[in-house]
Design a protein around this motif. Structure first.
Motif, PDB file in Angstrom:
ATOM      1  N   ILE A  68       3.734  -0.244  19.223  1.00 31.41           N
ATOM      2  CA  ILE A  68       3.852   1.205  19.063  1.00 31.41           C
ATOM      3  C   ILE A  68       4.876   1.576  17.995  1.00 31.41           C
ATOM      4  O   ILE A  68       4.643   2.454  17.175  1.00 31.41           O
ATOM      5  CB  ILE A  68       4.210   1.845  20.411  1.00 31.41           C
ATOM      6  CG1 ILE A  68       3.055   1.657  21.393  1.00 31.41           C
ATOM      7  CG2 ILE A  68       4.526   3.331  20.248  1.00 31.41           C
ATOM      8  CD1 ILE A  68       3.309   2.211  22.768  1.00 31.41           C
ATOM      9  N   TYR A  69       6.015   0.887  17.988  1.00 31.18           N
ATOM     10  CA  TYR A  69       7.087   1.263  17.071  1.00 31.18           C
ATOM     11  C   TYR A  69       6.957   0.642  15.692  1.00 31.18           C
ATOM     12  O   TYR A  69       7.386   1.228  14.706  1.00 31.18           O
ATOM     13  CB  TYR A  69       8.444   0.864  17.657  1.00 31.18           C
ATOM     14  CG  TYR A  69       8.926   1.776  18.739  1.00 31.18           C
ATOM     15  CD1 TYR A  69       9.369   3.059  18.459  1.00 31.18           C
ATOM     16  CD2 TYR A  69       8.931   1.361  20.066  1.00 31.18           C
ATOM     17  CE1 TYR A  69       9.811   3.896  19.458  1.00 31.18           C
ATOM     18  CE2 TYR A  69       9.373   2.195  21.079  1.00 31.18           C
ATOM     19  CZ  TYR A  69       9.816   3.466  20.762  1.00 31.18           C
ATOM     20  OH  TYR A  69      10.249   4.294  21.759  1.00 31.18           O
ATOM     21  N   SER A  70       6.385  -0.545  15.607  1.00 27.55           N
ATOM     22  CA  SER A  70       6.506  -1.257  14.339  1.00 27.55           C
ATOM     23  C   SER A  70       5.214  -1.836  13.795  1.00 27.55           C
ATOM     24  O   SER A  70       4.889  -1.631  12.633  1.00 27.55           O
ATOM     25  CB  SER A  70       7.539  -2.390  14.486  1.00 27.55           C
ATOM     26  OG  SER A  70       8.786  -1.858  14.828  1.00 27.55           O
ATOM     27  N   LEU A  71       4.482  -2.569  14.607  1.00 27.00           N
ATOM     28  CA  LEU A  71       3.337  -3.295  14.071  1.00 27.00           C
ATOM     29  C   LEU A  71       2.225  -2.365  13.601  1.00 27.00           C
ATOM     30  O   LEU A  71       1.347  -2.775  12.857  1.00 27.00           O
ATOM     31  CB  LEU A  71       2.811  -4.285  15.116  1.00 27.00           C
ATOM     32  CG  LEU A  71       3.815  -5.382  15.502  1.00 27.00           C
ATOM     33  CD1 LEU A  71       3.165  -6.362  16.470  1.00 27.00           C
ATOM     34  CD2 LEU A  71       4.325  -6.109  14.269  1.00 27.00           C
ATOM     35  N   ARG A  72       2.245  -1.104  14.049  1.00 27.89           N
ATOM     36  CA  ARG A  72       1.302  -0.109  13.551  1.00 27.89           C
ATOM     37  C   ARG A  72       1.889   0.677  12.388  1.00 27.89           C
ATOM     38  O   ARG A  72       1.270   1.585  11.860  1.00 27.89           O
ATOM     39  CB  ARG A  72       0.917   0.855  14.688  1.00 27.89           C
ATOM     40  CG  ARG A  72       0.102   0.217  15.805  1.00 27.89           C
ATOM     41  CD  ARG A  72      -0.160   1.202  16.920  1.00 27.89           C
ATOM     42  NE  ARG A  72      -0.823   2.400  16.447  1.00 27.89           N
ATOM     43  CZ  ARG A  72      -1.022   3.490  17.178  1.00 27.89           C
ATOM     44  NH1 ARG A  72      -0.601   3.530  18.415  1.00 27.89           N
ATOM     45  NH2 ARG A  72      -1.631   4.533  16.660  1.00 27.89           N
ATOM     46  N   ASN A  73       3.092   0.314  11.991  1.00 30.11           N
ATOM     47  CA  ASN A  73       3.793   1.014  10.926  1.00 30.11           C
ATOM     48  C   ASN A  73       3.429   0.410   9.573  1.00 30.11           C
ATOM     49  O   ASN A  73       3.367  -0.812   9.412  1.00 30.11           O
ATOM     50  CB  ASN A  73       5.300   0.895  11.187  1.00 30.11           C
ATOM     51  CG  ASN A  73       6.129   1.648  10.189  1.00 30.11           C
ATOM     52  OD1 ASN A  73       6.229   1.225   9.046  1.00 30.11           O
ATOM     53  ND2 ASN A  73       6.735   2.736  10.622  1.00 30.11           N
ATOM     54  N   ARG A  74       3.193   1.264   8.563  1.00 34.48           N
ATOM     55  CA  ARG A  74       2.795   0.777   7.242  1.00 34.48           C
ATOM     56  C   ARG A  74       3.872  -0.094   6.599  1.00 34.48           C
ATOM     57  O   ARG A  74       3.569  -1.088   5.942  1.00 34.48           O
ATOM     58  CB  ARG A  74       2.469   1.969   6.325  1.00 34.48           C
ATOM     59  CG  ARG A  74       1.210   2.724   6.719  1.00 34.48           C
ATOM     60  CD  ARG A  74       0.953   3.860   5.728  1.00 34.48           C
ATOM     61  NE  ARG A  74      -0.240   4.610   6.088  1.00 34.48           N
ATOM     62  CZ  ARG A  74      -0.684   5.660   5.392  1.00 34.48           C
ATOM     63  NH1 ARG A  74      -0.007   6.084   4.318  1.00 34.48           N
ATOM     64  NH2 ARG A  74      -1.775   6.297   5.777  1.00 34.48           N
ATOM     65  N   ASP A  75       5.133   0.299   6.770  1.00 28.61           N
ATOM     66  CA  ASP A  75       6.221  -0.488   6.191  1.00 28.61           C
ATOM     67  C   ASP A  75       6.271  -1.889   6.790  1.00 28.61           C
ATOM     68  O   ASP A  75       6.491  -2.870   6.069  1.00 28.61           O
ATOM     69  CB  ASP A  75       7.561   0.215   6.418  1.00 28.61           C
ATOM     70  CG  ASP A  75       7.655   1.533   5.663  1.00 28.61           C
ATOM     71  OD1 ASP A  75       6.944   1.673   4.650  1.00 28.61           O
ATOM     72  OD2 ASP A  75       8.433   2.410   6.080  1.00 28.61           O
ATOM     73  N   MET A  76       6.063  -1.988   8.106  1.00 25.62           N
ATOM     74  CA  MET A  76       6.087  -3.294   8.756  1.00 25.62           C
ATOM     75  C   MET A  76       4.892  -4.140   8.327  1.00 25.62           C
ATOM     76  O   MET A  76       5.017  -5.344   8.099  1.00 25.62           O
ATOM     77  CB  MET A  76       6.089  -3.122  10.278  1.00 25.62           C
ATOM     78  CG  MET A  76       7.343  -2.493  10.839  1.00 25.62           C
ATOM     79  SD  MET A  76       8.842  -3.450  10.520  1.00 25.62           S
ATOM     80  CE  MET A  76       8.479  -4.940  11.404  1.00 25.62           C
ATOM     81  N   LYS A  77       3.731  -3.501   8.212  1.00 30.49           N
ATOM     82  CA  LYS A  77       2.560  -4.245   7.743  1.00 30.49           C
ATOM     83  C   LYS A  77       2.767  -4.737   6.317  1.00 30.49           C
ATOM     84  O   LYS A  77       2.410  -5.872   5.972  1.00 30.49           O
ATOM     85  CB  LYS A  77       1.314  -3.353   7.820  1.00 30.49           C
ATOM     86  CG  LYS A  77       0.809  -3.104   9.224  1.00 30.49           C
ATOM     87  CD  LYS A  77      -0.468  -2.285   9.194  1.00 30.49           C
ATOM     88  CE  LYS A  77      -1.030  -2.074  10.588  1.00 30.49           C
ATOM     89  NZ  LYS A  77      -2.274  -1.268  10.574  1.00 30.49           N
ATOM     90  N   GLY A  78       3.333  -3.879   5.478  1.00 28.93           N
ATOM     91  CA  GLY A  78       3.606  -4.280   4.104  1.00 28.93           C
ATOM     92  C   GLY A  78       4.604  -5.421   4.035  1.00 28.93           C
ATOM     93  O   GLY A  78       4.451  -6.355   3.239  1.00 28.93           O
ATOM     94  N   ALA A  79       5.632  -5.367   4.880  1.00 32.92           N
ATOM     95  CA  ALA A  79       6.625  -6.438   4.912  1.00 32.92           C
ATOM     96  C   ALA A  79       5.996  -7.750   5.366  1.00 32.92           C
ATOM     97  O   ALA A  79       6.294  -8.816   4.815  1.00 32.92           O
ATOM     98  CB  ALA A  79       7.772  -6.055   5.840  1.00 32.92           C
ATOM     99  N   LEU A  80       5.106  -7.672   6.363  1.00 30.94           N
ATOM    100  CA  LEU A  80       4.430  -8.877   6.840  1.00 30.94           C
ATOM    101  C   LEU A  80       3.568  -9.493   5.744  1.00 30.94           C
ATOM    102  O   LEU A  80       3.567 -10.717   5.537  1.00 30.94           O
ATOM    103  CB  LEU A  80       3.579  -8.539   8.070  1.00 30.94           C
ATOM    104  CG  LEU A  80       2.814  -9.703   8.709  1.00 30.94           C
ATOM    105  CD1 LEU A  80       3.784 -10.778   9.181  1.00 30.94           C
ATOM    106  CD2 LEU A  80       1.965  -9.201   9.870  1.00 30.94           C
TER     107      LEU A  80
END
Length: 314
Positions: free
Chosen positions: A289-301
């Protein structure tokens, strides 16, 4: 006068979850998968934030601490639960029980304050965007986390020390899957008035006040964005508040219901099932909910994986 124990309790017995013997293996596999998902999801968030310099911002600083709190909160109860589901000896030592109680209270309260810090960060970012950098300085962010550690240490310590003062009689069976305050207080055969008073006095600043601050922060966010007459602003409001408030409501709703508004007709089974919501399910859902659906986190991954693939070819 309260009865005093005539024997020294060296261990407690955890009844665990109300699961029939034929379903033990199925639920063991289910809870093991949930625990591994919680550990993996939160570790990924922490590593990504550490490895990607673009995520070295106040919001992701708080997120990494929240993932650490979820990682630890789940690890306080789940390993013992899994062990007891496979073992014929569901015992826990007296010292081990108090230790589990302390760390459960510590990381539970720590998560409360982190959720407030995250709400305040979003409030400043949306309502005062031009002053965001100056307000949310590294010094303030570190100070908020350190202050949270100090308060939660006091919170866990005072309840654990008060619990250690109690006397326990022959009945050492805890109708729960971990050492929580409520079932332990019911087992005590000495006066628990001081413990109950501290629960209500400290419970306000630790549980209710952070919850109200979060609600006020997000209400101000929604009010601020609705002043901008655009569908994009409204969409941003719901994307900012919706996911956060769903987990906040799940976590605080169960905690407040169990500890601050206990009902006399609440069965042990009901309390145990509700406890699963904030000790197992919420820590597992938070990464998504907080991160893995976040665009920044996906981009970092993607950047971390791509960088690893490039280095493997060199």
């Amino acid at each position: 006068m309260a009865r005093r124990n005539q024997t020294v309790i060296s261990q407690f017995l955890l009844l665990g979850l109300p699961i029939s013997p034929e379903d033990q293996h199925l639920f063991y596999a289910l809870f093991l998968a949930m625990y591994l998902t919680t550990i993996l999801g939160n570790l990924i968030i922490i590593l990504l934030i550490q490895l990607d310099s673009r995520l070295h911002t106040p919001m992701y600083f708080f997120l990494s601490n929240l993932s650490f709190a979820d990682f630890c909160l789940s690890s306080v109860t789940m390993p013992k639960l899994l062990q007891n589901m496979q073992s014929q000896d569901p015992s826990i030592s007296y010292a081990g029980c108090l230790t589990q109680l302390y760390f459960f209270l510590f990381f539970g309260a720590f998560e409360n304050f982190l959720l407030v810090a995250m709400a305040y960060d979003r409030y400043v970012a949306i309502c005062f965007p031009l002053h965001y950098t100056s307000i949310m300085s590294p010094k303030l962010c570190v100070g908020l986390v350190v202050f949270s550690w100090v308060l939660t240490t006091f919170h866990g310590m005072i309840h654990t020390l008060l619990m250690a003062r109690l006397s326990f009689c022959d009945d050492n069976v805890i109708p729960h899957y971990f050492c929580d305050m409520s079932p332990l207080l019911k087992l005590a055969c000495s006066d628990t008035h001081d413990n109950e008073m501290v629960i209500f006095i400290v419970g306000g600043p630790i549980i209710v006040l952070p919850f109200l601050l979060i609600i006020v922060s997000y209400a101000r966010i929604v009010s601020s964005i609705f002043k901008v007459p655009s569908s994009q602003g409204i969409s941003k409001a719901f994307s900012t508040c919706g996911s956060h408030l769903s987990v906040v409501s799940l976590f605080y709703g169960t905690v407040i219901g169990l500890y601050l508004c206990p009902s006399a007709d609440n069965s042990h089974v009901k309390k145990t099932v509700v406890s699963l919501m904030y000790t197992i399910i919420t820590p597992m859902l938070n990464p998504f909910i907080y991160s893995l659906r976040n665009r920044d986190m996906k981009g970092a991954l993607e950047r971390v994986v791509f960088k690893k693939q490039i280095s493997s070819f060199l």
